[in-house]
Design an enzyme around this catalytic site. Structure first.
Site, short mmCIF file in Angstrom:
data_model
loop_
_atom_site.label_atom_id
_atom_site.label_comp_id
_atom_site.label_asym_id
_atom_site.label_seq_id
_atom_site.Cartn_x
_atom_site.Cartn_y
_atom_site.Cartn_z
N HIS A 36 0.80 -1.23 0.00
CA HIS A 36 0.00 0.00 0.00
C HIS A 36 0.82 1.27 0.00
O HIS A 36 0.26 2.36 0.12
CB HIS A 36 -0.93 0.05 1.21
CG HIS A 36 -2.00 -0.98 1.20
ND1 HIS A 36 -3.23 -0.78 0.62
CD2 HIS A 36 -2.01 -2.23 1.69
CE1 HIS A 36 -3.97 -1.88 0.78
NE2 HIS A 36 -3.24 -2.77 1.43
N LYS A 57 -8.07 14.09 4.60
CA LYS A 57 -7.21 12.91 4.60
C LYS A 57 -6.16 13.11 5.68
O LYS A 57 -6.07 14.20 6.25
CB LYS A 57 -6.55 12.72 3.23
CG LYS A 57 -5.89 14.02 2.71
CD LYS A 57 -5.31 13.85 1.29
CE LYS A 57 -6.35 13.89 0.19
NZ LYS A 57 -6.39 12.74 -0.65
N ARG A 58 -5.36 12.07 5.97
CA ARG A 58 -4.25 12.26 6.90
C ARG A 58 -3.40 13.44 6.45
O ARG A 58 -3.27 13.69 5.25
CB ARG A 58 -3.41 10.98 6.98
CG ARG A 58 -4.04 9.89 7.82
CD ARG A 58 -4.31 10.32 9.24
NE ARG A 58 -3.09 10.37 10.02
CZ ARG A 58 -2.71 9.43 10.86
NH1 ARG A 58 -3.47 8.35 11.07
NH2 ARG A 58 -1.58 9.53 11.55
N THR A 86 -8.54 6.62 -1.97
CA THR A 86 -9.89 6.08 -2.08
C THR A 86 -10.89 7.20 -1.82
O THR A 86 -12.03 7.13 -2.29
CB THR A 86 -10.11 4.93 -1.07
OG1 THR A 86 -9.57 5.31 0.19
CG2 THR A 86 -9.46 3.66 -1.55
N LYS A 93 0.98 14.53 0.69
CA LYS A 93 -0.40 14.80 0.27
C LYS A 93 -0.62 16.29 -0.04
O LYS A 93 -1.61 16.69 -0.61
CB LYS A 93 -1.39 14.32 1.32
CG LYS A 93 -1.36 12.80 1.51
CD LYS A 93 -2.33 12.36 2.59
CE LYS A 93 -2.23 10.86 2.93
NZ LYS A 93 -2.92 9.98 1.97
N LYS A 139 -14.65 8.37 -3.58
CA LYS A 139 -15.88 8.68 -2.85
C LYS A 139 -16.43 10.04 -3.29
O LYS A 139 -17.65 10.21 -3.48
CB LYS A 139 -15.61 8.68 -1.34
CG LYS A 139 -15.25 7.31 -0.80
CD LYS A 139 -14.57 7.35 0.56
CE LYS A 139 -13.91 6.01 0.87
NZ LYS A 139 -12.93 6.07 1.98
#
Ligand code: 26V
Length: 826
Positions: A374, A564-565, A672, A570, A676
């Site tokens: 992952h 998100k984290r 993911t 990111k 969504k």
């Protein structure tokens, strides 16, 4: 001690119970009965949590009937079982999921309404089970739901953490971590299985023992022992198709009273030993990319791996009586390397406990296991010091050495040069010898998969390049998916209703039918209704923002969301810096027509990750200035919503206009959340990273806003070590932003607060924030243009929903079942 087998004969042909009545009247009576006799409360004094428990117990009875039926069916038909081993299951709340999948929403609402109890209020009362950090854990939860929905006989195996991921509060804009207590009011979903307890050992020594037949068996004598006790939670599929089991292990002392020690007078020693045993399953590690590297973490990994494998082998022997059929009847998926020690532990069980020879045990092991990677972040690739393993798991370490010797021998036979041999070795010899869990998982599995097409290619080129050459057929791609039940039907009932009215309700059973919506994308009346649904969801989010962050936002603005984290790759930093650029422009050009925007952020930072925590503070500092500057005239608002979790995501996602998926290319394995959002009709602004690449293919490049460097370009820049200074100097907008943040415009109380963060952009800019900045700003202006013609925007939004069906986790699980597990499904 081991496990107490059920009495023979097993009754395979027990009668299927009559389905229970699901009308509101029956439910009302049963809820009252549960409240009285199971909870022990009179309705007059019952609190909401009591009603919640009574309601869950009522629903649970309906689930149990199907649960038994599913279990029996698998026994009867001798179907292969899938075991998903994961240190994380981020399941969130379960009641709405269960009631909705059973199709009982309206009846339960009516039944509760007759007591003046509001179902939605009860739903909000259920604790959010946060037994995971982020994407990897939520994926495990979506997969469980899909496996039940498409009838894969499956078990999830994990840990029943007493404390899930920490609760996040804000103190003056800084993250503060507080313990999370999801079990405080008990957990009506779970069944404790005291009879399913297995002994788990640590430490001690290994003794070769000659058997009566002259062969030698290794016998591990652990120095410490404790019990793993199973807690089972039923997982209901869509329309109750199947109910699978999530089996979470809890650590207990073997003798809870430690009577021997207690009686001998060592009271403190007895208590300490008991506390130590229990501590293994006390908390979830809150880092999602930097290995804690702590002994307790390794203990967690081995503890749940060993318990699960003992349970699996016990169940298999009970049904089939032989080990040779293991690969035909058992598939074990390793969710990342966290359960990778299972490879060595399975070998130990097969050889030392069951008496198989090495070759046979190895063949079975490889036939059973498969492994999902992952992340490629080097710091997230697990390795454990050999010295620690030798002390804690001496036998498993011996086996790992033997596996290594065998693999290296095989590599030499296949003609691999010596220089490449070190690269495939399970032992990392640089800076203290360490066992590489990724290589162990790789060599012990018949299938290794990535979670998006791009990520899978990168796996072949980077971490597993050499093993891939040696075993070219093992790596394969399984692009992630999300369950449309939770992430469309439950979290967005208004949109679900609208879609039903337009294309009929069948898409709920066959998600591919969503594509029928595509033909209506240009239809003005559908566009208005679609926008109306979005508007309702935005009003609800605006109210939540007011309540939780104290900020007023207009639902007419464009809701631009990144949840998100918090992690540098990111690039929440890129997003907030763009907000600053926008702020500067609004003030410099008040005469222009600016698109009103609300930028929403939410996410937790690992407690030890300083820069991530600093970015949260920066978002809050920037928010304070922008939100209170009258010159902005409300055209831009910045919001940080605290304590991001699954339930918050369920409220935020349906209200998004724009989804931020802006990771440095090559670093986000899949994502993911991206799926969504798009499913709920948000447009994506994103990089060519992870599953964004495949979303672009399926949505059409005209229905997604892509910007920035590609993974190859990132690679080149890093290889050439090119400093970003020149480029920063060439961009006045960027320079102005860096200067403002770096000089303390947003932190007058501590002007140096963000100096180092900004210096990092000049020095190395590892995450390409500076390099991608102008492209990102340009992409945002393109978003403004699209928003300004709402007909265009709405058509794109509808097409997003219509074309996202492929990203259902049902599709992903079918691929796993067909290509990796050889498991049945519908
Ligand atoms: C790593 C570590 C390192 C040791 C400390 C604890 C810990 C906990 C979790 C992890 C795994 C992080 C990997 C992860 O969550 N990957 C995410 O997986 C998602 C599902 O495949 C994917 O969508 C995300 O892109 C990816 O970041």
């Amino acid at each position: 001690m081991g496990c107490d087998m059920p009495q023979k004969p097993i009754v395979y042909d027990a009668p299927t119970p009559q389905p229970r009545a699901n009308d509101a009247e029956t439910l009302r009576n049963e809820i009252l009965e549960k409240l009285t006799y199971a909870v022990g409360k009179d309705p007059i004094v019952a609190r909401r949590t009591d009603w919640l428990t009574a309601t869950i117990l009522t629903i649970r009875d309906r689930i149990i009937d199907q649960w038994m039926e599913s279990t029996r069916d698998t026994w009867r038909t001798s179907q292969k079982r899938v075991y998903y081993l994961s240190l994380e299951f981020l399941i969130g709340r379960l009641m709405r999921d269960a009631v909705s999948n059973l199709g009982m929403m309206e009846q339960v609402r009516e039944a509760l309404g007759s007591f003046n109890v509001d179902l939605d209020e009860l739903i909000e009362r259920e604790p959010d089970a946060a037994l995971g950090n982020g994407g990897l854990g939520r994926l495990a939860a979506c997969f469980l739901e899909s496996m039940s929905s498409i009838k894969v006989p499956a078990y999830g195996y994990g840990i029943r953490y007493v404390h899930g991921l920490f609760r996040q509060e804000m103190s003056d804009g800084w993250q503060v971590e507080l313990p999370e207590d999801w079990l405080a009011h008990g957990n009506p979903w779970e069944f404790e299985r005291r009879e399913s307890a297995y002994e788990i050992g640590f430490g001690g020594s290994v003794e070769p023992v000659t058997q009566p037949d002259g062969s030698v068996r290794q016998v591990w004598h652990p120095a410490e022992h404790l019990n793993a006790v199973a807690f089972d939670t039923p997982v209901v599929g869509w329309r109750g198709a199947r109910v699978n089991t999530l089996r979470l292990w809890s650590a207990q002392p073997i003798d809870p009273l430690l009577l021997d020690r207690f009686n001998s007078g060592d009271h403190i020693g007895a208590l300490e030993e008991s506390a130590k045993a229990v501590s293994i399953t006390r908390v979830l590690y809150p880092a999602d990319s930097t290995p804690a590297g702590q002994e307790l973490r390794l203990r967690q990994e081995f503890f749940f791996s060993s318990a699960s494998l003992q349970d699996i082998v016990r169940r298999h022997l009970q049904q089939y009586g032989d080990l040779g059929s293991l690969p035909d009847k058992v598939a074990i998926q390793l969710n990342d390397t966290h359960p990778a020690i299972s490879i060595a532990e399975m070998m130990r069980i097969l050889m030392d406990v069951q008496g198989l020879a090495w070759n046979e045990a190895w063949k079975l092991t490889k036939g059973i296991f498969s492994y999902t990677n992952h992340t490629l972040l080097p710091e997230a690739l697990e390795t454990w010091p050999v010295a620690l393993l030798e002390r804690l798991l001496p036998r498993q370490m011996q086996i790992a050495y033997a596996i290594n010797a065998m693999v290296l021998e095989e590599a030499r036979e296949k003609g691999l040069e010596d220089s490449r041999i070190a690269a495939i070795s399970l032992i990392d010899e640089n800076g203290g010898r360490r066992l590489r869990m990724g290589q162990l998982a790789f060599v012990g599995s018949h299938s290794i998969n990535g979670v998006s097409a791009l990520h899978t290619e990168l796996m072949k080129q980077t971490v597993f390049a050499d093993l891939h050459k040696l075993y070219p057929d093992r790596i394969n791609n399984k692009t992630n998916g999300v369950t449309p039940r939770r992430w469309l039907m439950q979290c967005n009932p208004a949109l679900t209703r609208l879609i039903s009215e337009r294309i009929g309700p069948d898409f709920r059973d066959d998600i591919e039918q969503l594509i029928k919506l595509d033909a209506h994308a240009e239809d003005k009346s559908l566009q208005d209704q679609f926008a109306g649904v979005k508007r309702g969801n935005k009003e609800r989010l605006a109210a939540l923002i007011k309540e939780r962050a104290g900020i007023s936002v207009s639902p007419d603005a464009l809701f631009d969301i990144q949840i998100k984290r918090i992690h540098e790759y990111k690039r929440q930093l890129l997003n907030i810096m763009e907000a600053v650029a926008q702020y500067n422009m609004i003030r410099a050009h008040p005469e222009k027509r600016w698109v009103p925007r609300v930028k929403v952020f939410a996410g937790k930072a690992a407690p030890s990750y300083w820069n991530a925590k600093l970015i949260i503070k920066l978002i809050n500092d920037v928010a304070k200035v922008i939100n209170n500057d009258p010159a902005v005239r409300g055209l831009l608002k910045v919001v940080f919503l605290p304590n991001y979790n699954v339930s918050l995501a369920e409220t935020i996602i349906p209200a998004a206009d724009l989804s931020e998926q802006i990771s440095t290319a090559g670093m986000e394995a899949s994502g993911t959340g991206n799926m969504k959002f798009a499913l709920n009709g948000a447009l994506t602004i994103g990089t060519m990273d992870g599953a964004n690449v495949e979303m672009r293919e399926r949505l059409g490049p005209e229905n997604i806003v892509i910007f920035g460097m590609t993974a190859d370009e990132v690679d080149d820049v890093r290889a050439q070590n090119r400093a970003p200074r020149e480029m920063i100097e060439a961009s006045p907008t960027l320079r102005e932003v860096i200067e403002a943040i770096g000089s303390g415009v947003f932190s007058p109380d501590d002007r140096a607060r963000y100096r180092s963060l900004m210096d990092g952009l000049y020095d190395h800019d590892w995450f390409m924030v500076a390099r991608d900045f102008d492209a990102y700003c340009a992409a945002q202006r393109k978003v403004d243009t699209l928003w300004s013609d709402r007909t265009v925007w709405n058509a794109m939004a509808i097409r997003n929903t219509a074309r996202m069906a492929w990203f259902s986790s049902d599709r992903t699980i079918r691929e796993y079942a067909d290509d990796i597990w050889g498991a049945p499904h519908i």
